[in-house]
Every structure is written in C-alpha cells, then in structure tokens.
Write a protein that holds these residues in place. Structure first.
Motif, short mmCIF file in Angstrom:
data_model
loop_
_atom_site.label_atom_id
_atom_site.label_comp_id
_atom_site.label_asym_id
_atom_site.label_seq_id
_atom_site.Cartn_x
_atom_site.Cartn_y
_atom_site.Cartn_z
N PRO A 16 0.81 -1.23 0.00
CA PRO A 16 0.00 0.00 0.00
C PRO A 16 0.83 1.27 0.00
N ARG A 75 -5.74 0.82 8.17
CA ARG A 75 -6.60 0.80 6.99
C ARG A 75 -7.34 2.12 6.82
N PHE A 89 -8.62 2.73 -1.64
CA PHE A 89 -8.32 1.50 -0.90
C PHE A 89 -9.65 0.95 -0.39
N TYR A 91 -10.60 -1.94 1.57
CA TYR A 91 -10.29 -3.09 2.42
C TYR A 91 -11.55 -3.81 2.88
N PHE A 128 -6.07 -3.51 -4.57
CA PHE A 128 -6.53 -2.70 -3.44
C PHE A 128 -7.95 -2.17 -3.59
N ARG A 131 -10.01 -5.87 -4.96
CA ARG A 131 -9.67 -7.05 -4.16
C ARG A 131 -9.58 -8.33 -4.99
#
Length: 215
Positions: A16, A75, A89, A91, A128, A131
């Motif tokens: 990341p 995160r 991002f 997550y 990212f 996924r």
C-alpha cells in the motif's frame, strides 16, 4: 527545457505504501511541472507465500505483530490518504494477501510493449480497489486486456513461465544493491529514497535535481 528525471521504482503490487508513494510523487510532478520517467522494478514482499495466500489481517499479525486495533487504524489512514490522492483503498475482512511473482512476470512482459506503467497501476487497483487475486493467471490476463494488451498472449506468457528467469534476475539485481524493503525509489540512478515521503519532499527532491542539471 530540462529533461525528465529518471526514477527507478522498486515495489510490489500488494504494497500500500508503494501506491501512496507513487501518487505522492505524481502529485509532486504535476505541481512542480517537472517531468519524470518512471521505470518499475519487481520486489516480492512474500516470496514464500502459499498458492492459496493468507487472510491479509492474519498475515500482518503473524508477520509484523499488527493488532486488530492497529490494523483498523492503518486501513483507515491508508483509505484517507489514498482518497486525497485519487486512489481507492477498499479493504475488507476477507481480503487476502497473495504471492505476486506472476504479477511481476506480467509487468515484465508488458514492458516490452511500452505498457509496464499502465500495467503496474492497473494491478494496484485490481488488488486494493477491487480485491482481485493477483496470483490467478486469468485475473492477470484480464487486467492486461484492460490496459489494451492481448489477453490470450498474456495468458500464454504466464502459463509458459517465459518471464520467470528475467524477473528473478531483476529481483536479485536490486536486493544485491541493498534494497530490502519497498517502496524504494532511485532518482537519477544515484539517490535512493525509501518509504512514502510525501508530495512536498518529492517536489523538493525533483527541484534539487533540476537545479543540479543547470548548475
């Protein structure tokens, strides 16, 4: 007009901070008007990762001792920093860390066609933001098609292992020169900068290098 600044960028597609570092650098070059020429180089954060990968949160806990609270904070911080730089991002609790050797082979192949940069950025987003499993050759071939490369040709090169030796040699080149973590950026083949340094620091580095050209 000064020439572009060469940057050799050693990174992994599941790192990341490599994403953050690149976008900070890109913002610095936009704001300063100083052109850059980025050359991507492979680094595997988890070269011994099993084929099926590992749950990302469990992987970080085992490898770095990251607590659940620490993971949640990290995160959130990455998501905030990414959003400010135009990157998402995304997550999730079931997100998995995977081996990236095949992804690096794909980038190496794309380099022959002048598309390594596009391929690298596409794989950052694939992992990212969407996924996706970057150890799955069908996922990788689809990513290649997404940047305008031939899907069948990408699949063939990944299945044949035709880029295995080339990528291994490139990885060894950088580790033999002291690169043990990423992101690692080598400016003008001389100045090593590690970690995501922020757009202000990158702007300062770029300006110093341009000034040195004209001194």
């Amino acid at each position: 007009m000064s020439r572009q600044i060469r940057i050799d960028f050693v990174s992994d597609v599941v790192c990341p901070w490599c994403v953050i570092g690149y976008h900070q650098l890109a913002k610095a070059t936009r704001e300063t008007g100083i052109g850059i020429e980025v050359h991507w180089h492979p680094f595997e954060l988890n070269s011994g990762m099993a084929e099926e990968g590992e749950n990302l949160r469990e992987h970080l806990a085992a490898k770095y001792g990251t607590t659940l609270e620490g993971s949640i904070k990290a995160r959130a911080r990455l998501a905030e920093m990414g959003a400010a730089l135009g990157f998402t991002f995304n997550y999730a609790d079931d997100m998995r860390m995977v081996n990236t050797f095949r992804a690096h082979q794909l980038i190496d192949w794309a380099e022959d066609q002048g598309r390594a940069h596009d391929m690298k950025l596409a794989l950052f987003a694939a992992f990212f933001t969407r996924r996706e499993n970057l150890n799955d050759i069908s996922v990788l071939a689809d990513s290649a098609e997404g940047v305008g490369l031939d899907c069948a040709a990408a699949l063939a090169i990944l299945e044949s292992g035709g880029r295995v030796e080339a990528v291994r040699q490139k990885e060894q080149f950088w580790t033999s020169r002291g690169v043990t973590g990423v992101p690692a950026m080598i400016f003008e083949r001389r100045h090593l900068v590690t970690g995501a340094q922020g757009e202000e620091n990158y702007a300062r580095i770029l300006q110093q290098l341009v000034d040195a050209q004209t001194a």
